[in-house]
Scaffold this motif. Structure first.
Motif, PDB file in Angstrom:
ATOM      1  N   SER A  69      17.905   5.393 -12.652  1.00  0.00           N
ATOM      2  CA  SER A  69      18.351   6.766 -12.867  1.00  0.00           C
ATOM      3  C   SER A  69      17.515   7.398 -13.977  1.00  0.00           C
ATOM      4  CB  SER A  69      19.828   6.786 -13.258  1.00  0.00           C
ATOM      5  OG  SER A  69      20.215   8.086 -13.616  1.00  0.00           O
ATOM      6  N   LEU A  70      16.962   8.566 -13.685  1.00  0.00           N
ATOM      7  CA  LEU A  70      16.112   9.289 -14.641  1.00  0.00           C
ATOM      8  C   LEU A  70      16.830  10.467 -15.293  1.00  0.00           C
ATOM      9  CD1 LEU A  70      12.879   9.522 -12.474  1.00  0.00           C
ATOM     10  CD2 LEU A  70      13.273   7.974 -14.357  1.00  0.00           C
ATOM     11  N   VAL A  71      18.105  10.641 -15.033  1.00  0.00           N
ATOM     12  CA  VAL A  71      18.816  11.866 -15.400  1.00  0.00           C
ATOM     13  C   VAL A  71      18.689  12.224 -16.885  1.00  0.00           C
ATOM     14  CG1 VAL A  71      21.063  12.989 -15.481  1.00  0.00           C
ATOM     15  CG2 VAL A  71      20.411  11.668 -13.489  1.00  0.00           C
ATOM     16  N   ASP A  72      18.941  11.292 -17.791  1.00  0.00           N
ATOM     17  CA  ASP A  72      18.899  11.610 -19.223  1.00  0.00           C
ATOM     18  C   ASP A  72      17.567  11.254 -19.867  1.00  0.00           C
ATOM     19  OD1 ASP A  72      21.543  12.417 -19.081  1.00  0.00           O
ATOM     20  OD2 ASP A  72      22.302  10.401 -19.483  1.00  0.00           O
ATOM     21  N   GLY A  73      16.574  10.893 -19.065  1.00  0.00           N
ATOM     22  CA  GLY A  73      15.320  10.381 -19.596  1.00  0.00           C
ATOM     23  C   GLY A  73      14.469  11.426 -20.295  1.00  0.00           C
ATOM     24  N   PHE A  74      13.700  10.970 -21.277  1.00  0.00           N
ATOM     25  CA  PHE A  74      12.719  11.814 -21.951  1.00  0.00           C
ATOM     26  C   PHE A  74      11.623  10.921 -22.519  1.00  0.00           C
ATOM     27  CE2 PHE A  74      15.716  10.601 -25.202  1.00  0.00           C
ATOM     28  CZ  PHE A  74      14.951  10.397 -26.336  1.00  0.00           C
ATOM     29  N   VAL A  75      10.485  11.522 -22.823  1.00  0.00           N
ATOM     30  CA  VAL A  75       9.346  10.797 -23.375  1.00  0.00           C
ATOM     31  C   VAL A  75       9.169  11.214 -24.825  1.00  0.00           C
ATOM     32  CG1 VAL A  75       6.853  10.426 -23.218  1.00  0.00           C
ATOM     33  CG2 VAL A  75       8.216  10.625 -21.142  1.00  0.00           C
ATOM     34  N   GLN A  76       8.945  10.215 -25.677  1.00  0.00           N
ATOM     35  CA  GLN A  76       8.711  10.496 -27.088  1.00  0.00           C
ATOM     36  C   GLN A  76       7.351   9.919 -27.462  1.00  0.00           C
ATOM     37  OE1 GLN A  76      11.439   8.580 -29.808  1.00  0.00           O
ATOM     38  NE2 GLN A  76      11.364  10.367 -31.151  1.00  0.00           N
ATOM     39  N   LEU A  77       6.547  10.710 -28.148  1.00  0.00           N
ATOM     40  CA  LEU A  77       5.236  10.265 -28.600  1.00  0.00           C
ATOM     41  C   LEU A  77       5.362   9.788 -30.031  1.00  0.00           C
ATOM     42  CD1 LEU A  77       3.193  13.190 -27.086  1.00  0.00           C
ATOM     43  CD2 LEU A  77       3.387  10.883 -26.192  1.00  0.00           C
ATOM     44  N   ASP A  78       4.984   8.522 -30.247  1.00  0.00           N
ATOM     45  CA  ASP A  78       5.125   7.896 -31.558  1.00  0.00           C
ATOM     46  C   ASP A  78       3.755   7.381 -31.974  1.00  0.00           C
ATOM     47  OD1 ASP A  78       6.191   6.734 -33.840  1.00  0.00           O
ATOM     48  OD2 ASP A  78       6.754   4.887 -32.802  1.00  0.00           O
TER      49      ASP A  78
ATOM     50  N   LYS B 170       0.852  -1.191   0.000  1.00  0.00           N
ATOM     51  CA  LYS B 170       0.000   0.000   0.000  1.00  0.00           C
ATOM     52  C   LYS B 170       0.885   1.237   0.000  1.00  0.00           C
ATOM     53  CE  LYS B 170      -4.100  -1.823   0.279  1.00  0.00           C
ATOM     54  NZ  LYS B 170      -4.893  -1.852  -0.926  1.00  0.00           N
ATOM     55  N   GLY B 171       0.354   2.311  -0.559  1.00  0.00           N
ATOM     56  CA  GLY B 171       1.086   3.575  -0.526  1.00  0.00           C
ATOM     57  C   GLY B 171       2.050   3.739  -1.671  1.00  0.00           C
ATOM     58  N   ARG B 172       2.923   4.746  -1.511  1.00  0.00           N
ATOM     59  CA  ARG B 172       3.871   5.121  -2.564  1.00  0.00           C
ATOM     60  C   ARG B 172       5.294   4.958  -2.053  1.00  0.00           C
ATOM     61  NH1 ARG B 172       3.781  10.527  -6.298  1.00  0.00           N
ATOM     62  NH2 ARG B 172       6.017  10.742  -6.461  1.00  0.00           N
ATOM     63  N   LYS B 173       6.097   4.170  -2.781  1.00  0.00           N
ATOM     64  CA  LYS B 173       7.493   3.953  -2.423  1.00  0.00           C
ATOM     65  C   LYS B 173       8.373   4.512  -3.549  1.00  0.00           C
ATOM     66  CE  LYS B 173      10.973   0.462  -1.800  1.00  0.00           C
ATOM     67  NZ  LYS B 173      11.379  -0.763  -2.469  1.00  0.00           N
ATOM     68  N   LEU B 174       9.078   5.609  -3.267  1.00  0.00           N
ATOM     69  CA  LEU B 174       9.893   6.296  -4.267  1.00  0.00           C
ATOM     70  C   LEU B 174      11.132   5.478  -4.617  1.00  0.00           C
ATOM     71  CD1 LEU B 174      10.048   9.012  -5.812  1.00  0.00           C
ATOM     72  CD2 LEU B 174      11.530   9.807  -3.986  1.00  0.00           C
ATOM     73  N   ILE B 175      11.406   5.342  -5.902  1.00  0.00           N
ATOM     74  CA  ILE B 175      12.591   4.623  -6.373  1.00  0.00           C
ATOM     75  C   ILE B 175      13.659   5.609  -6.827  1.00  0.00           C
ATOM     76  CG2 ILE B 175      13.474   2.973  -8.062  1.00  0.00           C
ATOM     77  CD1 ILE B 175      10.536   1.965  -8.287  1.00  0.00           C
ATOM     78  N   ALA B 176      13.270   6.527  -7.718  1.00  0.00           N
ATOM     79  CA  ALA B 176      14.227   7.506  -8.250  1.00  0.00           C
ATOM     80  C   ALA B 176      13.501   8.816  -8.524  1.00  0.00           C
ATOM     81  CB  ALA B 176      14.851   6.981  -9.536  1.00  0.00           C
TER      82      ALA B 176
END
Length: 159
Positions: free
Chosen positions: A46-55, A5-11
């Motif tokens: 690690s989310l440092v260089d992450g981005f979302v692309q819509l295809d 239950k709840g929210r557990k932060l990973i990154a």
């Protein structure tokens, strides 16, 4: 086994809030393999260089580093593969129309487990200029100094 239950932060991507003006945030599920989930449960990502692309009609998360699971064998995943995001059609359409505007991008802010399911918080963002970043830092520093002065005055008043 009891259900989580709840929210557990990973990154968390703290740099994104420094580099971008956050316009709108969305919560999205992710399509993951078994070893990716196990690696995330160990709290490694690690989310440092992450981005979302819509295809087309789909959203894809790129450049998010989820290290290989240490006990995984030939079933292990590649660390930086693109992962499909699970969003409602209206959300994808809204993101696509907004991201077409000049200077807008979609970045991941946080990766977490919510009630046992891996989720990513993504944001529609607009890049900050260098002077905006300096202004934000200055405001943060001024706020911190004001809080310090007020707490010191309160301490003095009590004594």
């Amino acid at each position: 086994m009891a259900k989580e239950k709840g929210r557990k932060l990973i990154a968390q991507n703290k740099k994104a809030r420094h580099d971008y003006h956050i316009i709108d945030t969305y919560e999205a599920g992710m399509v993951l393999t078994g070893t990716e989930v196990k690696s995330l449960r160990q709290g490694r990502a690690s989310l440092v260089d992450g981005f979302v692309q819509l295809d087309g009609n789909e959203a894809w998360l790129h450049n998010v580093h989820v290290p290989e699971y240490s006990q995984g064998t030939w079933t292990n995943h590649s660390a930086r593969r693109k992962r499909k995001l699970l969003l409602h059609r209206e959300e994808i359409d809204k993101l696509e129309s907004k991201s077409q505007e000049t200077g807008h991008t979609i970045v991941p802010l946080a990766l977490y487990f919510k009630d046992g399911r891996a989720k990513v918080e993504i944001a529609l963002a607009k890049g900050k200029k260098e002077y905006d970043k300096r202004q934000t830092l200055r405001e943060k520093q001024d706020r911190r100094e004001a809080d310090r002065a007020m707490s010191a005055a309160r301490r003095k008043q009590r004594a």
